[in-house]
Scaffold this motif. Structure first.
Motif, PDB file in Angstrom:
ATOM      1  N   HIS A 276       0.817  -1.216   0.000  1.00  0.00           N
ATOM      2  CA  HIS A 276       0.000   0.000   0.000  1.00  0.00           C
ATOM      3  C   HIS A 276       0.851   1.267   0.000  1.00  0.00           C
ATOM      4  O   HIS A 276       0.314   2.361  -0.191  1.00  0.00           O
ATOM      5  N   HIS A 277       2.150   1.117   0.261  1.00  0.00           N
ATOM      6  CA  HIS A 277       3.066   2.258   0.162  1.00  0.00           C
ATOM      7  C   HIS A 277       3.815   2.243  -1.169  1.00  0.00           C
ATOM      8  O   HIS A 277       4.879   2.873  -1.285  1.00  0.00           O
ATOM      9  N   SER A 278       3.275   1.508  -2.133  1.00  0.00           N
ATOM     10  CA  SER A 278       3.836   1.422  -3.499  1.00  0.00           C
ATOM     11  C   SER A 278       5.200   0.747  -3.519  1.00  0.00           C
ATOM     12  O   SER A 278       5.987   0.964  -4.448  1.00  0.00           O
ATOM     13  N   ARG A 279       5.494  -0.057  -2.513  1.00  0.00           N
ATOM     14  CA  ARG A 279       6.711  -0.879  -2.537  1.00  0.00           C
ATOM     15  C   ARG A 279       6.266  -2.290  -2.934  1.00  0.00           C
ATOM     16  O   ARG A 279       5.868  -3.086  -2.097  1.00  0.00           O
ATOM     17  N   HIS A 280       6.333  -2.563  -4.235  1.00  0.00           N
ATOM     18  CA  HIS A 280       5.702  -3.751  -4.793  1.00  0.00           C
ATOM     19  C   HIS A 280       6.639  -4.936  -4.942  1.00  0.00           C
ATOM     20  O   HIS A 280       6.270  -5.935  -5.552  1.00  0.00           O
ATOM     21  N   LYS A 281       7.859  -4.815  -4.436  1.00  0.00           N
ATOM     22  CA  LYS A 281       8.808  -5.927  -4.506  1.00  0.00           C
ATOM     23  C   LYS A 281       9.166  -6.375  -3.094  1.00  0.00           C
ATOM     24  O   LYS A 281       9.411  -5.545  -2.206  1.00  0.00           O
ATOM     25  N   THR A 282       9.224  -7.694  -2.908  1.00  0.00           N
ATOM     26  CA  THR A 282       9.582  -8.266  -1.607  1.00  0.00           C
ATOM     27  C   THR A 282      10.410  -9.522  -1.820  1.00  0.00           C
ATOM     28  O   THR A 282      10.124 -10.319  -2.723  1.00  0.00           O
ATOM     29  N   LEU A 283      11.432  -9.692  -0.988  1.00  0.00           N
ATOM     30  CA  LEU A 283      12.210 -10.936  -0.957  1.00  0.00           C
ATOM     31  C   LEU A 283      11.828 -11.695   0.301  1.00  0.00           C
ATOM     32  O   LEU A 283      11.902 -11.148   1.416  1.00  0.00           O
ATOM     33  N   TRP A 284      11.414 -12.947   0.137  1.00  0.00           N
ATOM     34  CA  TRP A 284      11.016 -13.792   1.277  1.00  0.00           C
ATOM     35  C   TRP A 284      11.888 -15.044   1.229  1.00  0.00           C
ATOM     36  O   TRP A 284      11.751 -15.871   0.340  1.00  0.00           O
ATOM     37  N   ILE A 285      12.804 -15.164   2.194  1.00  0.00           N
ATOM     38  CA  ILE A 285      13.766 -16.260   2.223  1.00  0.00           C
ATOM     39  C   ILE A 285      13.389 -17.192   3.366  1.00  0.00           C
ATOM     40  O   ILE A 285      13.235 -16.754   4.512  1.00  0.00           O
ATOM     41  N   SER A 286      13.243 -18.488   3.060  1.00  0.00           N
ATOM     42  CA  SER A 286      12.838 -19.457   4.069  1.00  0.00           C
ATOM     43  C   SER A 286      13.629 -20.751   3.900  1.00  0.00           C
ATOM     44  O   SER A 286      14.598 -20.796   3.132  1.00  0.00           O
ATOM     45  N   VAL A 287      13.212 -21.809   4.584  1.00  0.00           N
ATOM     46  CA  VAL A 287      14.026 -23.028   4.630  1.00  0.00           C
ATOM     47  C   VAL A 287      13.605 -24.096   3.633  1.00  0.00           C
ATOM     48  O   VAL A 287      14.381 -24.994   3.331  1.00  0.00           O
ATOM     49  N   GLY A 288      12.375 -24.034   3.126  1.00  0.00           N
ATOM     50  CA  GLY A 288      11.902 -25.081   2.216  1.00  0.00           C
ATOM     51  C   GLY A 288      11.099 -24.490   1.079  1.00  0.00           C
ATOM     52  O   GLY A 288      10.299 -23.565   1.281  1.00  0.00           O
ATOM     53  N   SER A 289      11.274 -25.029  -0.133  1.00  0.00           N
ATOM     54  CA  SER A 289      10.573 -24.487  -1.295  1.00  0.00           C
ATOM     55  C   SER A 289       9.069 -24.727  -1.217  1.00  0.00           C
ATOM     56  O   SER A 289       8.283 -23.933  -1.738  1.00  0.00           O
ATOM     57  N   ASP A 290       8.648 -25.808  -0.538  1.00  0.00           N
ATOM     58  CA  ASP A 290       7.212 -26.068  -0.469  1.00  0.00           C
ATOM     59  C   ASP A 290       6.500 -25.125   0.496  1.00  0.00           C
ATOM     60  O   ASP A 290       5.268 -25.074   0.524  1.00  0.00           O
ATOM     61  N   LEU A 291       7.250 -24.353   1.296  1.00  0.00           N
ATOM     62  CA  LEU A 291       6.623 -23.351   2.151  1.00  0.00           C
ATOM     63  C   LEU A 291       6.088 -22.173   1.344  1.00  0.00           C
ATOM     64  O   LEU A 291       5.396 -21.305   1.887  1.00  0.00           O
ATOM     65  N   LYS A 292       6.431 -22.163   0.053  1.00  0.00           N
ATOM     66  CA  LYS A 292       5.862 -21.141  -0.838  1.00  0.00           C
ATOM     67  C   LYS A 292       4.343 -21.221  -0.823  1.00  0.00           C
ATOM     68  O   LYS A 292       3.647 -20.203  -0.893  1.00  0.00           O
ATOM     69  N   PHE A 293       3.785 -22.408  -0.699  1.00  0.00           N
ATOM     70  CA  PHE A 293       2.337 -22.566  -0.704  1.00  0.00           C
ATOM     71  C   PHE A 293       1.727 -22.031   0.582  1.00  0.00           C
ATOM     72  O   PHE A 293       0.614 -21.491   0.578  1.00  0.00           O
ATOM     73  N   ASP A 294       2.462 -22.163   1.695  1.00  0.00           N
ATOM     74  CA  ASP A 294       2.004 -21.547   2.935  1.00  0.00           C
ATOM     75  C   ASP A 294       2.035 -20.023   2.819  1.00  0.00           C
ATOM     76  O   ASP A 294       1.163 -19.324   3.343  1.00  0.00           O
ATOM     77  N   ALA A 295       3.062 -19.506   2.147  1.00  0.00           N
ATOM     78  CA  ALA A 295       3.151 -18.056   1.938  1.00  0.00           C
ATOM     79  C   ALA A 295       1.972 -17.565   1.107  1.00  0.00           C
ATOM     80  O   ALA A 295       1.383 -16.507   1.391  1.00  0.00           O
ATOM     81  N   ARG A 296       1.632 -18.334   0.076  1.00  0.00           N
ATOM     82  CA  ARG A 296       0.492 -17.969  -0.758  1.00  0.00           C
ATOM     83  C   ARG A 296      -0.805 -17.975   0.063  1.00  0.00           C
ATOM     84  O   ARG A 296      -1.640 -17.076  -0.060  1.00  0.00           O
ATOM     85  N   ARG A 297      -0.964 -18.974   0.929  1.00  0.00           N
ATOM     86  CA  ARG A 297      -2.154 -19.060   1.777  1.00  0.00           C
ATOM     87  C   ARG A 297      -2.237 -17.882   2.728  1.00  0.00           C
ATOM     88  O   ARG A 297      -3.306 -17.280   2.922  1.00  0.00           O
ATOM     89  N   ASP A 298      -1.078 -17.515   3.346  1.00  0.00           N
ATOM     90  CA  ASP A 298      -1.082 -16.419   4.313  1.00  0.00           C
ATOM     91  C   ASP A 298      -1.422 -15.093   3.644  1.00  0.00           C
ATOM     92  O   ASP A 298      -2.154 -14.265   4.219  1.00  0.00           O
TER      93      ASP A 298
END
Length: 1248
Positions: A257-279
């Protein structure tokens, strides 16, 4: 307590002189330092010196400056016991001890020592001031007990319910959340940030109030800059299950909402991407795309071909350090996508993966830690968020959190190593102060789910007889294999060693016996799982490793169809021997090549050329240089190039010149002869001819070479045969199958068990029921990337009621009895394999205890009766019961970690003392288990067995079996690096037979506990946060501000309290009456008086039996309830029951009144009015708020204190009884207050 007649067990090297040199004496001597009590060797002629450890200037005692009488120990002082009058040899500097004759506790008084020394010899001119006088007096043992209890402090509730005090947006959290009482005593700064998504959140109620509070403080912190110009970061330290993922999603939505449209999210497992999508969907951010970096090429992310313009780039720590074959790195790709002015979010989720940026001494930083640091350096304006429940478990693990601003420019620590040194010196409580500092500055939150309703049970799974025999045989085989490998290695030439063999041997050794420990628990685990299923519950089984590597090797070797499940231990052993058994080189049996090699070496480069050949060659050279044209020269040269200038050669026998085509050439030495010159002469030319001398030499060489080759072949075949025999022995060993496959098979196969691990394939029962078949874990409908998510969903839907999780496959996975899931049965969490790291254990337990659950789980911690597994399982269980995790800001959330952390300084010292005792380098510090001091043979037998055991696991090296009078004794050495390596000891210990394994470990623990107990007694043990308990605690006047942080506005404040710790007679009688009313009073309950008098008075106490039989709660008129419960034998040895209530009342009231004015040491206490031991009324000064900015000043002030236990930083917690105000901070001894205030200019008062 030490006995003066027993010589010291440990000596230090000589202390160099800090003073002048006196008259010469004959030979060096040993004395005990008067400050730190180390044994010092003082050189001949030196009378004044300084201790190299504590730097205390001192001098030799007078009795060591003169010639001693026969039989008198020159290293000790001769003093009489006040009770039995026995003359005791007392080491110089020893101030407290027990008489070895009558057992009375004694102490040295410096005021009367000269009475026991004759005048020094007139022939010696000391020119020294007389030493401080001494005399022996009885120790007030009650004062000693009280001082020890005061140093340890009391315990109050560890956790308090958490409610956001300054942020009121959002609904309550769905589950009870708590915070440590230490952190709850610190208030965060006032929130000033206004959320743009506030209206959306209030409408959707997607986030709870505490999650919104985290977003507010994180965004507020990101508006600040550190003195070095980088943007300040934020640390989310919430425990597992609080909802960190959804909090991160809220942060991303706010940033969007502050027009910062890029984010880096670093985690431990690639399948946690689906949890990120859910959240993100849950918080209403469905429009934000999530891009999995591992699915994208290494080209520019915002290029037309890739098309990632904005959104969340989700990657793992493994991807962060990855690079392509062409050398392109993911890190560079991310920096290019963000740009150097990037001010968006960089989220380090589960950031404990980067914890080894600052390794232990001798180690190397991990690539992951370095990559995390580099990414922060290259994006200085990024909004960094660190997120982990166990990220700050040790001070060293803070090294990558550079955006917190705890060190560097603008702080009192120039770099992280300075901060690390201060925290390690500060001990257990130091890290809690850091957490409190961070919360006060608004950069840290740390809450955890309440474990209310969860059940914990530690279950012993003792080795069955079959397993015990299997384990013993395996341990013996490994010892024999080591001897076999040593013997085989000795036959290998030194220029061809295998440096990896021993490293892999010990790594395999450790994995083998961990597998054995896991397999030993499988029967008990299966029984518990079936019992839970019968009770309409579901089961989650936790382990660390899966044995996938061994399974894949077996499938590659034997094929996809096998007779039975793979035995991981057996395959591990087979691989070790097959690939690394040292074999000599196989000899080459082909003789032709060797003869040619011999000929080549003997070949003459150019045989003699005849005179005619040389003349012809010279003529050709001259013709070519007589000025002819180039063309003519080339023509002539071309014409004559077919002739050889070596056409004529000389016979080696007759020296006659002959055309070489008519001469015989030796195929070995190349000499030329006429055929007719030979005896007998040759009629024809022979193409492959050898002269007589060469033929003789070749035959001789071939004969010797054949004999040598035969010997080498014999050795090779013998070694190969030996190797095959070892392999056959391994194949015949009775070893358990892979525990993971075994458990799944016994619980109904993969149709009933959800596997959430990192392995790609599995063994399943063949349809025919005979044998097993290897197949991939995924099916046509499910990709390998989604297989864990698919298995998790089957479990959560109730299609499978058993789930097995590994560390690699379950990071971040939620398996709780979620109210939104179909399967809401109570979870029974069984641990098959406990990690040796407590924070990793907490991570595993967090899979089944999370927010929004219908019921709390049951935890069943399984352990064998081998080595230290039982002890460690008990520690983890106790810490879980009190919600403890290392990073939760308060290490008293469970057992004091420093008391159970074997790899601490106490553990290293205990190991060194044990090793030295076993190797006869020093006396044993304690009696070994199963031995008796009255039977020295039992101790000697233990030493011999222990030494042999240490030889078998490679800790004792260069071992030699003695003969003659030393027959049967093993000698050797332990290298210096192994003397302190507790981790290696614990790992190697598992490779011993159970009986000696358990005895060795128990002996180590006996020494360990002895060192900890001594440290407590001497006041050197760090107990972490100490609770100051009293009946009345009142704040004295307004607190004083001594420092203000310019960045956050937080301050450092000095509080002064007056406390009354005593119990009056009325309250004491009420406590006893309440006990008697309940019908629980015993015959030993009541009032007691000390058997001995001190200063003409006896000490009184009230004792009644506590919760455990034989242990008594103690109440004193001076200090109230004692923390430690006293055993009945100790109570009766020191005290006697008072028969008359009137006598008890008079003594109690007298002691109550006297303790308001003085300490237990009496009016002539050496510390004077500053001593608080047993003093009922006292003043307490606590420095609260921010501590790190004034750390150096406080350390300097405390270093000047007279009493040793007041020189270290002590973190205390105190709560007023009038308004329940809780303060946590550093205790400032009364004697040091003036020094602290003189170094800190406090300028203002805080309003009440």
């Amino acid at each position: 307590m030490g006995q003066p007649s027993v010589p010291p067990q440990q000596a230090a090297s000589s202390g160099g002189g800090g003073g002048g040199v006196g008259a010469g004496l004959g030979g060096s001597c040993q004395v005990r330092c008067a400050g730190c009590h180390w044994i010092l060797t003082v050189g001949a002629g030196m009378m004044e010196f300084s201790c190299p450890k504590c730097q205390l200037p001192q001098m030799l005692p007078p009795e060591m400056m003169r010639v001693q009488a026969q039989g008198v120990d020159p290293t000790k002082i001769q003093l009489p016991c006040v009770r039995c009058k026995a003359i005791l040899n007392v080491p110089h500097g020893l101030t407290r001890f027990s008489c070895p004759q009558c057992g009375v506790d004694l102490a040295i008084d410096p005021s009367k020592l000269p009475h026991y020394f004759p005048s020094p010899s007139p022939s010696i001119n000391f020119n020294l001031n007389p030493p401080p006088p001494l005399v022996v007096e009885e120790v007030n043992e009650v004062a000693v007990d009280v001082e020890r209890e005061e140093d340890e402090g009391g315990t109050v509730e560890t956790f308090t319910d958490y409610r956001p005090l300054k942020v009121s947006i959002g609904p309550p959290h769905p589950d009870a959340v708590v915070e440590t009482s230490s952190l709850s005593a610190v208030q965060p700064p006032e929130p000033t940030y206004d959320l743009k998504i506030k209206d959306d959140l209030e409408r959707s109620k997607a986030l709870s109030c505490l999650q919104i509070e985290t977003i507010v403080y994180a965004c507020q912190r990101h508006l600040q800059y550190l003195p070095n110009g980088t943007r300040a970061g934020f640390f989310i330290g919430d425990g597992a299950g609080v909802g960190k993922g959804r909090t991160i999603a809220g942060l991303i939505w706010e940033s969007w909402h502050h027009s910062r449209h890029k984010t880096l999210w670093i985690s431990v497992g690639s399948d946690l991407k689906f949890d990120a999508r859910r959240d993100l969907d849950d918080v209403g951010a469905s429009c934000i795309e999530v891009h999995a970096l591992n699915k994208l090429p290494y080209s520019k992310l915002d290029s037309k071909s890739v098309g990632v313009r904005d959104g969340v780039v989700f990657l793992t720590y493994s991807s962060l350090i990855a690079s392509s074959e062409k050398g392109r790195s993911r890190l560079q790709q991310l920096v290019q996508w963000c740009g150097s002015e990037y001010d968006g979010l960089v989220v380090f989720d589960e950031c404990h993966k980067a914890k080894n940026l600052i390794p232990e001494p001798g180690g190397q930083a991990t690539r992951t830690g370095e990559a995390v640091l580099e990414l922060q350096d290259r994006l200085p304006q990024a909004r960094v968020v660190y997120c982990s429940a166990t990220g700050a478990s040790e001070p060293r693990n803070l090294g990558y959190m550079v955006r917190l601003g705890l060190w560097g420019l603008g702080t009192c620590f120039s770099d992280f190593h300075n901060l690390l040194g201060a925290l390690e010196k500060g001990g257990v409580g130091a890290l809690e102060l850091v957490a409190m500092d961070m919360k006060a500055r608004g950069m840290y939150v740390c809450r955890t789910l309440s474990y209310e309703g969860a059940e914990f049970e530690v279950i012993e799974a003792p080795l069955e007889e079959k397993m015990k025999d299997m384990y013993k045989r395996a341990a013996e085989f490994w010892a024999e294999l080591r001897v076999e490998l040593l013997a085989a290695s000795s036959c290998i030439p030194e220029e061809k060693p295998n440096p990896q063999m021993w490293r892999l041997y010990w790594a395999s050794h450790q994995r083998f016996f961990r597998h054995m420990c896991m397999s030993a628990k499988v029967p008990a685990l299966v029984k518990l799982a079936k019992q839970a299923l019968a009770e309409n519950k579901c089961v989650v089984i936790g382990l660390q490793s899966t044995g996938e590597a061994r399974t894949e090797e077996a499938v590659t070797k034997y094929g996809l169809e096998l007779d039975d499940f793979v035995s991981g231990p057996r395959e591990l052993l087979l691989k070790l021997v097959e690939e690394y058994y040292p074999l000599p080189d196989m000899p080459d049996t082909g003789p032709d090549d060797r003869v040619k090699e011999l000929q080549r070496k003997r070949h003459v480069a150019t045989p003699g050329v005849s005179f005619k050949g040389r003349v012809r060659k010279v003529a050709k050279w001259k013709a070519a240089s007589d000025g002819d044209s180039d063309e003519e020269s080339e023509t002539e040269s071309d014409h004559e190039s077919t002739e050889s200038d070596e056409e004529f050669q000389i016979c080696e026998i007759c020296s006659a010149e002959e055309d070489k085509r008519k001469l015989l050439r030796c195929s070995c030495c190349s000499q030329l002869v006429h055929p007719t010159c030979l005896v007998p002469p040759f009629v024809d030319l022979v193409p492959d001819w050898s002269c007589h001398s060469c033929k003789e030499k070749t035959d001789e060489y071939l004969q010797a070479r054949r004999a040598y080759d035969a010997e080498l072949l014999k050795r090779y075949e013998a070694a190969k045969e030996r190797k095959e025999k070892i392999l056959e022995i391994i194949r015949s060993l009775d070893l358990p199958n892979n525990p993971l496959d075994d458990i799944i098979d016994q619980l109904g196969g993969h149709d009933n068990v959800a596997e959430i691990t990192g392995r790609r394939g599995m063994l399943v029962r063949a349809p025919s029921g005979k044998g097993v078949v290897y197949q991939a874990r995924n099916t046509k409908d499910v990709t390998m990337e989604m297989v864990n998510m698919h298995e998790k969903q089957l479990f959560m839907d109730g299609n499978k009621l058993v789930a097995i999780i590994s560390e690699a496959g379950s990071a971040g996975v939620s398996l709780q009895a979620d109210k939104r899931a179909l399967n809401q049965r109570r979870r029974v969490h069984l641990t098959l394999e406990l990690p040796w790291s407590a924070d990793r254990a907490i991570q595993q337990f967090g899979r089944t205890h999370r927010s929004n659950q219908a019921c709390a789980p049951e935890y069943r911690l399984l352990f064998t009766n081998l080595g230290g597994e039982r002890r460690f399982a008990s520690i983890v269980a106790k810490r879980l019961e009190t919600l403890g995790a290392l990073t939760q800001g308060d290490r008293r959330a469970g057992p004091t970690l420093s008391a159970y952390n074997y790899n601490s300084n106490y553990g290293k010292r205990a190991l060194m003392q044990m090793y030295r005792g076993i190797m006869d380098q020093a006396p044993l510090p304690a009696v070994p288990p199963g031995c008796s001091s009255e039977k020295p043979d039992t101790i000697q037998d233990f030493i011999m067995k222990a030494r042999a055991a240490l030889v078998s696991v490679g800790i004792v090296r260069d071992s030699v079996l003695g003969n003659g009078k030393d027959a049967g004794k093993v000698s050797g050495r332990i290298v210096e690096s192994d003397m302190h390596d507790v981790g290696r000891f614990l790992n190697r210990l598992l490779g011993l037979p159970p009986e000696i394994q358990n005895r060795l470990f128990e002996f180590f623990i006996i020494i360990f506990d002895l060192l900890v107990r001594n440290a407590r007694y001497e006041g050197n043990f760090d107990s972490g946060i100490v609770d100051i308990k009293a009946n009345i605690i009142e704040r004295q006047g307004p607190p004083k501000t001594v420092h203000v942080d310019q960045l956050s506005g937080a301050s450092t404040v000095l509080f002064t309290f007056t406390i009354d710790r005593g119990i009056n007679w009325e309250l004491a009688t009420k406590l006893l009456a309440d006990k008697q009313k309940g019908g629980l009073s015993g015959t030993n309950d009541g009032f007691y008086e000390s058997k001995r008098e001190w200063l003409g008075h006896r000490h009184f106490l009230l004792a009644f039996e506590g919760s455990d039989s034989g242990l008594f709660k103690i109440f004193r008129p001076t200090v109230g309830e004692a923390l430690r419960e006293m055993p009945l034998p100790e109570l009766k040895s020191k005290y006697r029951k008072v028969p008359s209530l009137e006598k008890a009342r008079n003594g109690w009231q007298e002691e109550y009144e006297v303790s308001s004015r003085q300490c237990m040491h009496g009016p002539k206490c050496k510390v004077g009015s500053f001593c608080t031991v047993g003093r009922r009324l006292q003043e307490v000064n606590v420095l609260g708020g921010l501590i790190l900015p004034v750390w150096g000043t406080i350390e300097k002030a405390l270093s000047k204190q007279a009493r040793l236990n007041q020189r270290r930083l002590r973190v205390v917690r105190i709560e007023t009884t009038t308004d329940n105000q809780r303060i946590v901070g550093l205790l400032v001894p009364n004697a040091a207050v003036e020094s602290v205030l003189s170094d800190l200019s406090w300028v203002q008062e805080i309003d009440d």
